[in-house]
Write an enzyme that holds these catalytic residues in place. Sequence first.
Site, PDB file in Angstrom:
ATOM      1  NE  ARG A 143      -4.164  -1.811   0.336  1.00 32.78           N
ATOM      2  CZ  ARG A 143      -4.155  -2.930   0.170  1.00 32.78           C
ATOM      3  NH1 ARG A 143      -3.060  -3.668  -0.572  1.00 32.78           N
ATOM      4  NH2 ARG A 143      -5.165  -3.632   0.200  1.00 32.78           N
ATOM      5  CB  SER A 160      -8.448  -1.520   4.873  1.00 37.07           C
ATOM      6  OG  SER A 160      -8.685  -2.627   4.095  1.00 37.07           O
ATOM      7  CD  GLU A 209      -5.386   0.618   2.592  1.00 34.40           C
ATOM      8  OE1 GLU A 209      -6.151   1.257   1.760  1.00 34.40           O
ATOM      9  OE2 GLU A 209      -5.421  -0.375   2.974  1.00 34.40           O
TER      10      GLU A 209
HETATM   11  N1  EPU Z   1     -10.546 -11.039  10.756  1.00 35.26           N
HETATM   12  C1  EPU Z   1     -10.837 -10.985  11.698  1.00 35.26           C
HETATM   13  N2  EPU Z   1     -12.198 -10.479  11.957  1.00 35.26           N
HETATM   14  C2  EPU Z   1     -13.153 -10.074  10.985  1.00 35.26           C
HETATM   15  C3  EPU Z   1     -12.576 -10.230   9.559  1.00 35.26           C
HETATM   16  C4  EPU Z   1     -11.298 -10.561   9.534  1.00 35.26           C
HETATM   17  O1  EPU Z   1     -10.464 -11.212  12.748  1.00 35.26           O
HETATM   18  O2  EPU Z   1     -14.376  -9.735  11.175  1.00 35.26           O
HETATM   19  C5  EPU Z   1      -9.311 -11.525  10.506  1.00 35.26           C
HETATM   20  C6  EPU Z   1      -9.198 -13.078  10.039  1.00 35.26           C
HETATM   21  O3  EPU Z   1      -7.981 -13.571  10.550  1.00 35.26           O
HETATM   22  C7  EPU Z   1      -8.979 -13.174   8.391  1.00 35.26           C
HETATM   23  C8  EPU Z   1      -8.002 -11.733   8.287  1.00 35.26           C
HETATM   24  O4  EPU Z   1      -8.567 -10.896   9.344  1.00 35.26           O
HETATM   25  O5  EPU Z   1      -8.496 -14.096   8.001  1.00 35.26           O
HETATM   26  C9  EPU Z   1      -7.869 -11.506   6.927  1.00 35.26           C
HETATM   27  O6  EPU Z   1      -9.147 -11.000   6.655  1.00 35.26           O
HETATM   28  P1  EPU Z   1      -9.570 -10.316   5.284  1.00 35.26           P
HETATM   29  O7  EPU Z   1      -9.199 -11.543   4.165  1.00 35.26           O
HETATM   30  O8  EPU Z   1     -10.891  -9.713   5.170  1.00 35.26           O
HETATM   31  O9  EPU Z   1      -8.494  -9.224   4.635  1.00 35.26           O
HETATM   32  P2  EPU Z   1      -7.657  -8.021   5.462  1.00 35.26           P
HETATM   33  O10 EPU Z   1      -6.401  -8.498   5.643  1.00 35.26           O
HETATM   34  O11 EPU Z   1      -8.576  -7.624   6.444  1.00 35.26           O
HETATM   35  C10 EPU Z   1      -6.631  -7.035   3.378  1.00 35.26           C
HETATM   36  C11 EPU Z   1      -6.868  -5.650   2.526  1.00 35.26           C
HETATM   37  C12 EPU Z   1      -8.330  -5.649   1.881  1.00 35.26           C
HETATM   38  C13 EPU Z   1      -8.344  -6.653   0.786  1.00 35.26           C
HETATM   39  C14 EPU Z   1      -8.234  -7.941   1.750  1.00 35.26           C
HETATM   40  C15 EPU Z   1      -8.359  -8.932   0.713  1.00 35.26           C
HETATM   41  C16 EPU Z   1      -5.319  -4.377   3.812  1.00 35.26           C
HETATM   42  C17 EPU Z   1      -5.254  -3.049   4.811  1.00 35.26           C
HETATM   43  N3  EPU Z   1      -6.463  -4.687   3.550  1.00 35.26           N
HETATM   44  O12 EPU Z   1      -7.681  -7.053   4.175  1.00 35.26           O
HETATM   45  O13 EPU Z   1      -8.180  -4.165   0.978  1.00 35.26           O
HETATM   46  O14 EPU Z   1      -9.476  -6.273   0.237  1.00 35.26           O
HETATM   47  O15 EPU Z   1      -7.130  -8.027   2.230  1.00 35.26           O
HETATM   48  O16 EPU Z   1      -7.121  -9.300  -0.033  1.00 35.26           O
HETATM   49  O17 EPU Z   1      -4.299  -4.845   3.402  1.00 35.26           O
HETATM   50  C18 EPU Z   1      -8.607  -2.015   1.216  1.00 35.26           C
HETATM   51  O18 EPU Z   1      -7.370  -1.733   1.096  1.00 35.26           O
HETATM   52  O19 EPU Z   1      -9.199  -1.094   1.377  1.00 35.26           O
HETATM   53  C19 EPU Z   1      -8.917  -3.390   1.338  1.00 35.26           C
HETATM   54  C20 EPU Z   1     -10.308  -3.497   1.507  1.00 35.26           C
END
Ligand code: EPU
Length: 338
Positions: free
Chosen positions: A165, A237, A333
């Site tokens: 990012r 995010s 972010e």
């Molecule tokens: N999780 C929780 N609780 C929740 C949701 C998620 O504990 O309610 C934990 C779980 O362990 C899950 C992990 O968070 O496995 C990862 O969740 P998710 O796959 O939704 O991904 P993220 O790391 O939270 C990142 C990006 C998103 C992108 C997704 C999918 C960042 C800051 N965010 O989110 O990007 O869509 O991965 O690749 O890296 C954005 O940048 O605006 C964005 C939405």
Amino acid sequence: MLKIHKNYSLKNNTTFGVDIVSSWFTEPETVEELEYGIRHAQERALEYLIIGEGSNLLFTGPYEGMIIHPLLSGIDLLDESETELMVKVGAGVNWDAFVEHCVRHNWYGTENLSLIPGSVGATPVQNIGAYGVEAKDLIEYVEVFNTQKLNVEILSNTACKFAYRDSIFKHIYGEHYIVINVVFNLKKKKNFVLDYGNVKEEFMKFTEQNLANLRQTIISIRENKLPDPEETGNAGSFFKNPVVPMDIFDAIQEKYGSVPNYPAGKGKVKIPAAWLIEKSGWKGKREGDTGCWPKQPLVIVNYGKATGREIFEFSEKIRNSVQSNFDILLEREVTVLH
Ligand code: EPU
């Protein structure tokens, strides 16, 4: 002639949907118009800010300068071989419209980034990423307008210094480089990335594993978890996933048992910020019209009439509480402009 608006409401120009006024606002459609707008601001010593579709921006007060929203258009095939193609896309093109175009033409590469809000011009700035793919994997070079020399320059993928990012546009170069076109290197052959989360499992539910169905898989996963900015204001995010040293991670693991994590280089791990926020008790919480999204706590939302300041203050409460619980200071972010 480029139209420059005075005291312009940005309510429809950021996905948080907050009603903020910019002293000046303009939407150049060509490089010549962009140069005119920049000169106009420079000659009057006006501060200026380049925005795309405002999907990563939070204003907490009026902007006393000129907002420039480049609307440069066009999707042009520059070159192609038997296996790959180079496609030049204008900064003002909607990102997902471009992904749809790629899928329709059987161009492989962008599909995992389906439905990410924002413009093509913002993709290198933010190095957008989702489901195992980042913009840096697809960008060949970026065409920029240099606001000091008033000319067009080319920055190679390496020169953009892409990271999670992050890119050079978020630092020093951001002040004098404006993205006008992005050139993508796409593939003509299937090259699916399916390892992230439940992508493979959902994709396999389709009878045919083709490009259109992978796009549909990603769209369904996103729609299930993330609020549609057209209905509920948000900027995706709000924080980045923090990378922490092993000792901090071990201490958390000891207290909480299993903690989700991804390797992040020697002696470091990345912990999902969503998990830290959920464990701090914020998931689904609402204060007035500001809230922490119930299905993905990394997303802060505007349920209707929240002000930019209220959203910012709510985000700071989350940040402080994660810091006091885990000794981790989340990095934003979203770009906050005070
Ligand atoms: N999780 C929780 N609780 C929740 C949701 C998620 O504990 O309610 C934990 C779980 O362990 C899950 C992990 O968070 O496995 C990862 O969740 P998710 O796959 O939704 O991904 P993220 O790391 O939270 C990142 C990006 C998103 C992108 C997704 C999918 C960042 C800051 N965010 O989110 O990007 O869509 O991965 O690749 O890296 C954005 O940048 O605006 C964005 C939405």
